[in-house]
Design a protein around this motif. Structure first.
Motif, PDB file in Angstrom:
ATOM      1  N   UNK A 168    -103.442-101.587  72.627  1.00 58.68           N
ATOM      2  CA  UNK A 168    -102.238-102.347  72.985  1.00 58.68           C
ATOM      3  C   UNK A 168    -101.900-102.246  74.477  1.00 58.68           C
ATOM      4  N   UNK A 170    -103.545-103.274  76.670  1.00 59.53           N
ATOM      5  CA  UNK A 170    -103.986-104.540  77.253  1.00 59.53           C
ATOM      6  C   UNK A 170    -102.794-105.394  77.686  1.00 59.53           C
ATOM      7  N   UNK A 171    -101.654-105.244  77.000  1.00 59.34           N
ATOM      8  CA  UNK A 171    -100.453-105.992  77.390  1.00 59.34           C
ATOM      9  C   UNK A 171    -100.026-105.613  78.808  1.00 59.34           C
ATOM     10  N   UNK A 174    -102.635-106.937  81.284  1.00 58.82           N
ATOM     11  CA  UNK A 174    -102.489-108.383  81.468  1.00 58.82           C
ATOM     12  C   UNK A 174    -101.307-108.692  82.377  1.00 58.82           C
TER      13      UNK A 174
END
Lengths: 252, 204
Positions: A168, A170-171, A174
């Motif tokens: 998670x 990755x949020x 990003x």
């Protein structure tokens, strides 16, 4: 002792080998501990990031993970702290203070102690603010929710994530990519490594995760460890190949 | 003394836990006791960290720092959970249902968002990292495992294909083991440094 199985004996032998390697390289390379030392790209990038952020007068965020005492406690949870030590020493008097975020109570306390100690060593303890090292949340998602606003901060110039992170994250990666914020990362968890690979990130894989102090040249013992673990890796690889060969040949 | 004591405690605790694992029949009961101490110290540290978090957000509200509204939300939700837990008890089904009804949808929605972003990141990995053996193998394996997961190849019911798929399905496990062996080596080296007193993650 008699109840020790084959796997236990092999494990003990490996640990003794590791200890011997550590002591050997520590004593043999006492004068030049970092000479011809393998560099880890992710930490080299982190090094450049620290300097670039300081030069631009921007803020650096350091995430040191969200798992030390829960969900299968392991030593890998504290591997971000040597990096925090190294960065704290270099960024004490920057325009923008280093912001450390952790997702575990013990890690949060340790990060405050390390940051406080860095100020104490620089005889500037009055400049320390507890808000420089905060607990973002006590669960994976709560700590992610705490990390996101720190990444989104307008003064940010870079983000370094070093600790136990899962997919998670990755949020946060990003978000950093969309804001053109440079990121360097290292994690021991497989889910986190996949996220770091997919996100825009200079990534340290496997055992390199434990090498920030060696790569940033802040701890001679860590440099000896890096040499010893490289040697151990070769020995284990050869042993695995020989074992596989003997198994195929029907000897084992 | 101030610096020496934590090092001595860390080394002795580490050595004791190590000895407890090797000589489990003799030291097993004491090992449990020492681990319980660690749990108590860890819980205390969590309380200290939470207190620090509350002070941080209270300061944000008092000084009207940008985004202090979120600090109010955090403190209000923390206060409500704390009062609810103290009043009803943390094992109370109504309390657990109430907390779960807020927490679960939030976490699931975050996971949904992660799935979307992961898809986008998987596509962008080529743009960000360029064409390299790593990215090409990443792309090929992603497509291949998507195909396998869809079950299209399995519908052919060819035994040879099933055998090949079985072998290929082992590959991620092999790679994961390789990474985990590396991580374990790093952890062993770090543990040795802690036991030798040259690595002190708990101090400056």
């Amino acid at each position: 002792m008699s109840s020790l199985g084959m796997a236990d004996k092999v494990a003990i032998a490996l640990v003794l080998l590791a200890l011997a390697g550590q002591l050997f390289f520590q004593s043999a390379r006492r004068r030049a501990p970092y000479s011809k030392l393998r560099k880890v790209n992710a930490y080299q990038s982190a090094d450049l990031l620290i300097s670039a952020v300081a030069e631009k007068g921007r803020r650096l965020v350091l995430g040191i993970g969200n798992n030390l005492t829960d969900q299968g406690a392991s030593l890998s949870g504290v591997a971000g702290l040597p990096l925090l030590k190294a960065i704290s020493r270099r960024s004490l008097f920057n325009d923008q203070k280093l912001q450390t975020v952790s997702g575990d109570g013990v890690l949060a306390c340790l990060s405050q102690m390390v940051t406080h100690g860095a100020y104490q060593n620089a005889v500037a303890v009055e400049l320390f603010q507890p808000g420089e090292a905060v607990l973002a949340g006590t669960t994976r998602f709560a700590s992610l929710a705490g990390l996101l606003p720190e990444v989104n901060h307008r003064a940010n110039g870079g983000v370094i994530l070093s600790g136990q992170f899962e997919g998670e994250t990755l949020l946060a990666l990003d978000l950093a990519a969309r804001k053109n914020i440079l990121v360097a990362g290292s994690t021991a968890s497989l889910g986190g490594q996949a996220a770091f690979l997919a996100g825009v990130c200079n990534l340290a894989l496997g055992e390199d995760y434990y090498a920030p102090a060696a790569s940033l040249e802040t701890d001679p013992a860590a440099a000896a460890s890096l040499r010893a673990q490289d040697l151990l890796r070769i020995i284990i690889a050869i042993a695995l190949l020989v074992g596989a060969g003997l198994t195929i040949a029907g000897v084992l | 003394m101030k610096k020496g004591l934590p090092i001595a405690v860390a080394i002795l605790s580490g050595l004791f836990v190590l000895a407890g694992l090797i000589f489990q029949p003799y030291l097993g009961p004491y090992l449990g006791l020492v681990l319980n101490w660690a749990v108590i110290v860890g819980s205390m540290a969590l309380l200290v960290a939470i207190a620090s978090l509350i002070i941080y957000h209270a300061r944000s509200i008092l000084t009207a720092r940008k985004g202090f509204i979120f600090s109010i939300v955090i403190l209000a939700s923390f206060g409500l959970s704390l009062v609810g837990g103290l009043w009803l008890g943390v094992d109370n089904p109504a309390y657990l249902k109430w907390v779960g009804a807020i927490q679960r949808p939030l976490e699931v929605s975050l996971l949904g968002l992660v799935a979307l972003i992961m898809t986008s990141a998987a596509v962008q990995v080529f743009r960000n990292r360029g064409w390299s053996p790593l990215t090409v193998s990443f792309g090929l394996s992603a497509i291949f495992f998507l195909l396998i997961a869809l079950g299209l190849l399995q519908t052919l019911e060819v035994p040879q294909i099933a055998t090949v798929i079985g072998y290929i399905r082992q590959l991620p496990l092999v790679g994961a083991r390789g990474l985990l062996i590396g991580v374990a080596i790093g952890a062993v080296m770090m543990a040795i440094r802690v036991l030798l007193g040259s690595e002190r993650p708990y101090s400056d």
